[in-house]
Design a protein around this motif. Structure first.
Motif, PDB file in Angstrom:
ATOM      1  N   GLN A 159    -105.455   6.622  24.841  1.00 13.95           N
ATOM      2  CA  GLN A 159    -106.394   5.707  24.179  1.00 13.95           C
ATOM      3  C   GLN A 159    -107.813   5.948  24.721  1.00 13.95           C
ATOM      4  OE1 GLN A 159    -105.505   1.512  24.778  1.00 13.95           O
ATOM      5  NE2 GLN A 159    -107.606   0.938  24.212  1.00 13.95           N
ATOM      6  N   GLU A 169    -103.473  -8.092  29.065  1.00 16.16           N
ATOM      7  CA  GLU A 169    -103.954  -8.413  27.713  1.00 16.16           C
ATOM      8  C   GLU A 169    -104.815  -9.672  27.696  1.00 16.16           C
ATOM      9  OE1 GLU A 169    -101.857  -6.988  24.123  1.00 16.16           O
ATOM     10  OE2 GLU A 169    -100.074  -7.609  25.240  1.00 16.16           O
ATOM     11  N   GLY A 220    -103.569   1.320  26.554  1.00 16.13           N
ATOM     12  CA  GLY A 220    -102.831   2.393  25.880  1.00 16.13           C
ATOM     13  C   GLY A 220    -102.900   3.704  26.647  1.00 16.13           C
ATOM     14  N   LEU A 237     -95.129  -2.321  23.942  1.00 11.00           N
ATOM     15  CA  LEU A 237     -95.588  -0.970  24.297  1.00 11.00           C
ATOM     16  C   LEU A 237     -95.820  -0.140  23.036  1.00 11.00           C
ATOM     17  CD1 LEU A 237     -93.265  -0.369  27.371  1.00 11.00           C
ATOM     18  CD2 LEU A 237     -95.724  -0.822  27.403  1.00 11.00           C
ATOM     19  N   GLN A 238     -94.988  -0.323  22.046  1.00 10.03           N
ATOM     20  CA  GLN A 238     -95.156   0.392  20.778  1.00 10.03           C
ATOM     21  C   GLN A 238     -96.514   0.023  20.146  1.00 10.03           C
ATOM     22  OE1 GLN A 238     -92.732  -0.934  17.423  1.00 10.03           O
ATOM     23  NE2 GLN A 238     -92.019   1.185  17.198  1.00 10.03           N
ATOM     24  N   ARG A 239     -96.868  -1.250  20.284  1.00  4.98           N
ATOM     25  CA  ARG A 239     -98.160  -1.708  19.736  1.00  4.98           C
ATOM     26  C   ARG A 239     -99.335  -1.167  20.561  1.00  4.98           C
ATOM     27  NH1 ARG A 239    -100.754  -6.202  21.360  1.00  4.98           N
ATOM     28  NH2 ARG A 239     -98.924  -7.271  22.190  1.00  4.98           N
ATOM     29  N   LEU A 240     -99.153  -1.039  21.864  1.00  5.49           N
ATOM     30  CA  LEU A 240    -100.285  -0.705  22.752  1.00  5.49           C
ATOM     31  C   LEU A 240    -100.520   0.793  22.927  1.00  5.49           C
ATOM     32  CD1 LEU A 240     -99.599  -3.324  25.586  1.00  5.49           C
ATOM     33  CD2 LEU A 240    -101.494  -3.366  23.945  1.00  5.49           C
ATOM     34  N   ILE A 241     -99.454   1.588  22.957  1.00  4.00           N
ATOM     35  CA  ILE A 241     -99.595   3.017  23.298  1.00  4.00           C
ATOM     36  C   ILE A 241     -99.628   3.833  22.013  1.00  4.00           C
ATOM     37  CG2 ILE A 241     -98.533   4.963  24.507  1.00  4.00           C
ATOM     38  CD1 ILE A 241     -97.143   2.852  26.337  1.00  4.00           C
ATOM     39  N   PRO A 242    -100.720   4.566  21.763  1.00  2.00           N
ATOM     40  CA  PRO A 242    -100.872   5.242  20.472  1.00  2.00           C
ATOM     41  C   PRO A 242     -99.694   6.137  20.055  1.00  2.00           C
ATOM     42  CG  PRO A 242    -102.938   5.288  21.667  1.00  2.00           C
ATOM     43  CD  PRO A 242    -101.932   4.670  22.594  1.00  2.00           C
TER      44      PRO A 242
END
Ligand SMILES: Cc1ncc(COP(=O)(O)O)c(C=O)c1O
Length: 433
Positions: A261, A324, A257, A100-105
């Motif tokens: 996003q 994904e 995101g 989630l850290q990688r996906l959500i700005p």
């Protein structure tokens, strides 16, 4: 006409034990009474009388992959075989947090909770803790859960009851709210940047945050006017006020995101829920490190016995695998656009005046001669009694819809499902004449 007799008998029994026969206020309003369900598979749900429905409620939104998605079920079964709730840390929770850290700005740091309501609550607490200010600005028609402080300012019975646009009345949704919560929120009509800028400037000294659904999903499925979210972001920055996006509906639905996003506007804090785990209980509070630090340090307390249990975490990991791996969003937008076009055409053929709008993965249909709606006050132009008759007509012909006009599309829906739904809609539109 289908029979609802078995549901009726079960509902009567339920009323003797469950308050109002249900476990959530929103379930009280089904017609002719709350229905009992026995099975959900893909886009179909079956009730206790054996009636099968093509489902566009997706159980109030979470089922982005449809009912009983095999990959989700298998992952949950595997994970739950190792334990159900450690109430301690484990690696899958960490894996989900990292994804989630990688996906959500905005998600520099995050915490898991169970429901959207409590994650919203935690966001408000973190914002007040960091800024040392007490008030939150919210918008008419937006829903941020059912807890005390947000069970007001959602809407009202009539346009007149809402009061003047510049200083709306903060109307309670429920009785039993403590008097002091009235001081917690300012409320404004949505999508009016000049008014929001003016109010933020005037109240900057007491305002901790502005909270908004990035799309007003809960009334009319209304898109932000061009520049509105960007303008809110800039006004918040000018005055040191935090911006909170309530992405409980938009999250994972508009993009992996979320709306931040999709629109390219990054809030300080955001709340996710619903679609993340395809029906299993999990929600997320996430945000900039400097804001979430108040949670990390235990200044703004966030807790919960059941948080990040195996079923929700495993389901979320499975959902993210699918989202994904497969072009789900492309599909949701394409199906949503096809459905909206079909609904508009069916209405025109039947001589029904409707407004159909939304980004596609979720959309709204309402009976009105009005051509545009931009805020809750415009939504009083919708003929709600006509929509209720429409929903009942659709249900009697095998399509399950949410009573307030919001439709959800899932990755499980096919073009044939959309065609079948449009054909049913055309028939019910004609019958309403
Ligand atoms: C935008 C939004 N925020 C918060 C909530 C509350 O979430 P929950 O029902 O999981 O408490 C909802 C529920 O519909 C919602 O639509």
């Amino acid at each position: 006409m289908p029979s609802y007799d078995r549901s009726a008998a079960l509902h009567e029994r339920a009323c003797r034990v469950l308050a109002g026969g249900v476990s959530s206020e929103f379930r009280r309003f089904s017609q002719p009474h709350p229905l009992f369900y026995t099975r959900g598979r893909g886009t179909r749900i079956t009730d206790a009388d054996g009636n099968e429905y093509l489902d566009f409620t997706l159980s109030q939104g979470p089922l982005i992959l449809g009912h009983s998605h095999p990959e989700v079920l298998a992952r949950v079964a595997d994970s739950c075989a190792t334990g159900q709730l450690f109430a301690g840390q484990y690696e899958q929770e960490l894996e989900l947090a990292e994804r989630l850290q990688r996906l959500i700005p905005c998600a520099e740091r995050l915490r898991f909770a169970l429901s959207g309501s409590e994650a919203d609550h935690a966001a408000f607490r973190a914002a007040r803790c960091l800024t040392g200010r007490g008030k939150i600005l919210r918008f008419e028609g937006h829903y941020h859960g059912w807890l005390d402080n947000v069970a007001q300012g959602i809407g009202g019975p009539s346009l007149e009851a809402l009061g003047p646009r510049e200083h709306p009345n903060l109307l309670p949704w429920s009785k039993g709210l403590p008097e002091r919560v009235r001081d917690e929120f300012l409320v404004l009509p949505w999508n009016d940047l000049a008014l929001a800028e003016k109010t933020i400037a005037e109240h900057a000294g007491e305002l901790a945050a502005v909270v908004t659904e990035p799309v007003m999903c809960n009334n009319g499925c209304i898109l932000p006017r061009p520049g509105f979210l960007e303008g809110l972001r800039a006004a918040c920055d000018r005055h040191g006020v935090l911006l909170i996006f309530d992405e409980v509906i938009t999250g994972f639905r508009l993009a992996l995101g979320g709306a931040q996003q999709y629109f390219g506007v990054i809030p300080d804090l955001a709340v996710f829920g619903k679609a993340l785990a395809n029906g299993y209980p999990i929600s997320v509070l996430c945000g900039r490190e400097k804001v979430m630090d108040v949670v990390a340090r235990g200044e703004a307390i966030h807790a919960g016995t059941m948080n990040s249990g195996q079923s929700g975490v495993a389901a979320a990991l499975a959902v993210l695998d699918v989202l994904e791996r497969e072009p789900v969003h492309e599909r949701l937008f394409a199906l949503g656009r096809k459905l909206m076009a079909g609904l508009r055409e069916a209405a025109q053929d039947a001589g029904q005046e409707v407004l159909v709008q939304g980004p596609g993965p979720m959309l709204h249909l309402g009976f009105t001669s009005v051509k545009e709606v931009h805020e809750l006050r415009d939504c009083f132009a919708y003929d709600k009694a006509r929509y209720a008759a429409f929903v009942r007509g659709m249900q009697d012909r095998g399509v399950r819809l949410i009573g307030r006009g919001l439709w959800y599309v899932s990755a499980a829906h096919s073009e044939a499902d959309v065609d079948a739904c449009v054909a049913t809609t055309a028939r019910v539109f004609r019958e309403l004449n």
